[in-house]
Motif scaffolding. Structure first.
Motif, short mmCIF file in Angstrom:
data_model
loop_
_atom_site.label_atom_id
_atom_site.label_comp_id
_atom_site.label_asym_id
_atom_site.label_seq_id
_atom_site.Cartn_x
_atom_site.Cartn_y
_atom_site.Cartn_z
N THR A 232 11.03 -7.78 57.86
CA THR A 232 12.30 -8.13 57.22
C THR A 232 12.96 -9.32 57.91
N PHE A 233 12.96 -9.32 59.25
CA PHE A 233 13.57 -10.43 59.99
C PHE A 233 12.83 -11.73 59.72
N SER A 234 11.51 -11.67 59.71
CA SER A 234 10.73 -12.88 59.46
C SER A 234 11.01 -13.44 58.08
N ASN A 235 11.03 -12.56 57.07
CA ASN A 235 11.33 -13.01 55.71
C ASN A 235 12.74 -13.56 55.60
N PHE A 236 13.68 -12.92 56.32
CA PHE A 236 15.07 -13.38 56.26
C PHE A 236 15.23 -14.76 56.88
N ILE A 237 14.62 -14.98 58.04
CA ILE A 237 14.72 -16.28 58.71
C ILE A 237 14.11 -17.38 57.84
N THR A 238 12.92 -17.10 57.28
CA THR A 238 12.27 -18.09 56.43
C THR A 238 13.11 -18.38 55.18
N GLY A 239 13.57 -17.33 54.52
CA GLY A 239 14.37 -17.51 53.31
C GLY A 239 15.70 -18.19 53.57
N GLN A 240 16.36 -17.84 54.68
CA GLN A 240 17.67 -18.43 54.98
C GLN A 240 17.54 -19.92 55.29
N CYS A 241 16.51 -20.30 56.05
CA CYS A 241 16.29 -21.73 56.34
C CYS A 241 15.98 -22.50 55.06
N LEU A 242 15.13 -21.93 54.20
CA LEU A 242 14.79 -22.61 52.94
C LEU A 242 16.01 -22.73 52.05
N LEU A 247 20.36 -26.04 49.63
CA LEU A 247 21.80 -26.28 49.44
C LEU A 247 22.18 -27.68 49.93
N GLY A 248 21.64 -28.10 51.08
CA GLY A 248 21.93 -29.44 51.59
C GLY A 248 21.44 -30.52 50.64
N LEU A 249 20.25 -30.35 50.06
CA LEU A 249 19.72 -31.33 49.11
C LEU A 249 20.57 -31.37 47.83
N LEU A 250 21.07 -30.23 47.39
CA LEU A 250 21.96 -30.22 46.23
C LEU A 250 23.22 -31.03 46.49
N PHE A 251 23.75 -30.94 47.70
CA PHE A 251 24.95 -31.71 48.03
C PHE A 251 24.64 -33.19 48.15
N VAL A 252 23.47 -33.53 48.66
CA VAL A 252 23.08 -34.95 48.72
C VAL A 252 23.08 -35.55 47.32
N VAL A 253 22.43 -34.88 46.38
CA VAL A 253 22.33 -35.39 45.01
C VAL A 253 23.70 -35.44 44.35
N SER A 254 24.48 -34.36 44.50
CA SER A 254 25.79 -34.29 43.82
C SER A 254 26.76 -35.33 44.38
N MET A 255 26.80 -35.47 45.71
CA MET A 255 27.71 -36.45 46.30
C MET A 255 27.27 -37.88 45.97
N ALA A 256 25.98 -38.12 45.86
CA ALA A 256 25.51 -39.45 45.46
C ALA A 256 25.90 -39.76 44.02
N ILE A 257 25.86 -38.75 43.14
CA ILE A 257 26.26 -38.97 41.75
C ILE A 257 27.74 -39.35 41.66
N VAL A 272 23.46 -26.96 58.16
CA VAL A 272 23.48 -26.20 59.41
C VAL A 272 24.37 -24.97 59.30
N THR A 273 25.58 -25.14 58.74
CA THR A 273 26.49 -24.00 58.64
C THR A 273 26.02 -22.97 57.61
N ALA A 274 25.21 -23.40 56.63
CA ALA A 274 24.71 -22.46 55.62
C ALA A 274 23.69 -21.49 56.18
N LEU A 275 23.23 -21.70 57.42
CA LEU A 275 22.33 -20.72 58.05
C LEU A 275 23.02 -19.38 58.25
N VAL A 276 24.37 -19.40 58.36
CA VAL A 276 25.13 -18.16 58.40
C VAL A 276 25.30 -17.68 56.97
N PRO A 277 24.87 -16.48 56.62
CA PRO A 277 24.88 -16.05 55.21
C PRO A 277 26.28 -16.02 54.62
N VAL A 278 26.37 -16.36 53.34
CA VAL A 278 27.53 -16.22 52.47
C VAL A 278 28.70 -17.12 52.87
#
Length: 427
Positions: A232-242, A247-257, A272-278
């Motif tokens: 569970t921890f391994s899946n959570f770390i992988t999923g949270q980083c992804l 989320l960061g890429l979505l902000f790059v595209v949206s702010m560029a638009i 970086v801050t999105a690594l903390v859930p919710v």
């Protein structure tokens, strides 16, 4: 009554536990001092073990790649070196991206803050000139006509000069704390890689100890739960980083638009801050909105609206698919776990409590299913809104509906019969 050695041992342990509990209740200060000393000594090793668990996720991927390349002899050593290189490159890339942008942002803020304050003061004064009653109240209670930013800054400088000794002492103390933190971090990293180098041996020794101390059935269940926690921890770390990267890429595209400033800085902060859930991404939103506010207040409002839209999309679409499905915990319980973990242990609690809650959720579900099966309860009773256990009100309402339907059917039949009689009479 005759007593064997096992009974005597249990009584002795019970009495010893009562004495220890009594001592803990009446010697709180001494217990706290002992706890602080022990936690201070063990903290680097606990952090090292946590880092080893996190570093094991990318190292496992490197090991799988090396096994496919048939480099079995030096697989572990090469995987550790590749993990170190990946972590160093990642941290270096983040700092190389952030530090120049932060320096540039601070310079721009220093240049624009005086004009920003003047413009804000001018708008406030214009508003007060248009509303005399409000101006009179503000002058009586605040004295805004006497407000001068230059005098305010001079007073702040005087205060800082008077408290220079305290600042120097605080700086020395901070340097000592930072030095101690760096030493502890080095110890933690070295211990983490020692753990990674011999992780199979440590796992085998842990299983031996559990089976040596506990009964076999209890040891089997403990090992099963630990393996579930590891997955569970391994899946959570992988999923949270992804999820944070997406989320960061979505902000790059949206702010560029929308052609917003500080795109690299704000995107990396949100990642970086999105690594903390919710709740982590909201911290990045506040910082990003502040940076944009000084440059363009209207764009800051647009950024906040854009953040809320992206956050809704991320929370309802991306997070359940990337993270929620990997740990098997519904979104409602993720939010509750984050709130409890943050209240008890701060930011680290927010990050670590979600996998623990997922394991607890799975164990409670297993326990409930076993008890239901052991009691031979009809599966229909535990489905959503089962017919057997509906409320009395629902049952009464359904009976009333059935009676109305039956009465309507009788009335319809009677009406049809009368219509037929009338037609026959006419004929």
């Amino acid at each position: 009554m005759r007593m064997n050695n096992k009974s005597m041992r249990n009584i002795f342990l019970c009495v010893l536990g009562c004495i220890a509990f009594y001592w803990l209740l009446h010697e709180t200060e001494r217990v706290q001092s002992v706890w602080k000393f022990a936690s201070g000594m063990l903290a680097p090793f606990v952090v090292g073990a946590a880092l080893a668990f996190i570093f094991n996720v990318p190292m496992r991927g490197f090991e799988n790649l090396l096994k496919r390349a048939k480099l079995k002899k030096f697989t572990r050593l090469i995987a550790i070196l590749l993990t170190i290189a990946a972590i160093v490159l990642l941290i270096s890339g983040v700092f190389m991206l952030l530090i120049p942008q932060i320096d540039k942002t601070i310079q721009e803020l220093v240049e624009r803050l005086p004009d920003f304050f003047k413009e804000t003061e001018r708008k406030i004064m214009t508003f007060l000139d248009a509303h005399p009653d409000m101006r009179e109240w503000v002058e009586e209670n605040i004295g805004i006509d006497k407000l001068n930013w230059k005098n305010v800054l001079q007073k702040i400088a005087t205060k800082l000069g008077n408290s220079m000794e305290a600042i120097v002492n605080g700086t020395i103390s901070a340097v000592g704390s930072v030095t101690g933190a760096i030493v502890n971090m080095v110890i933690s990293i070295v211990f983490a890689f020692y753990c990674l180098a011999s992780k199979e041996t440590l796992a085998r020794q842990g299983r031996k100890l559990i089976y040596a101390i506990a009964p076999e059935h209890f040891a089997d269940e403990t090992v099963r739960i630990l393996r579930m926690t590891n997955t569970t921890f391994s899946n959570f770390i992988t999923g949270q980083c992804l999820e944070a990267v997406i989320l960061g890429l979505l902000f790059v595209v949206s702010m560029a638009i929308f052609r917003m400033p500080y795109i690299p800085l704000i995107s990396v902060l949100i990642t970086v801050t999105a690594l903390v859930p919710v709740v982590g991404a909201f911290v990045g939103c506040v910082l990003g909105a502040f940076f944009i506010l000084v440059s363009n207040p209207l764009q800051a409002v647009t950024f906040v609206i854009m953040f809320l839209v992206i956050q809704q999309f991320e929370g309802n679409v991306i997070y359940p698919r990337v993270v929620g499905s990997s740990i098997g915990l519904p979104g409602m319980w993720v939010l509750l776990a984050v709130a409890v973990g943050g209240g008890m242990f701060g930011v680290s609690g927010m990050f670590m409590i979600v996998p623990f809650a997922s394991v607890l959720y799975a164990l409670i579900a297993e326990f409930a299913n076993k008890r239901i099966k052991a009691k031979n309860i009809d599966p229909e009773k535990v489905k959503e809104q089962p017919m057997v256990v509906r409320s009395h009100f629902m049952a009464k309402s359904q009976n009333a509906i059935k009676k109305r339907m039956a009465k309507k059917a009788v009335n319809d039949e009677q009406a049809e019969a009368q219509t037929e009689e009338q037609l026959q009479e006419q004929k």
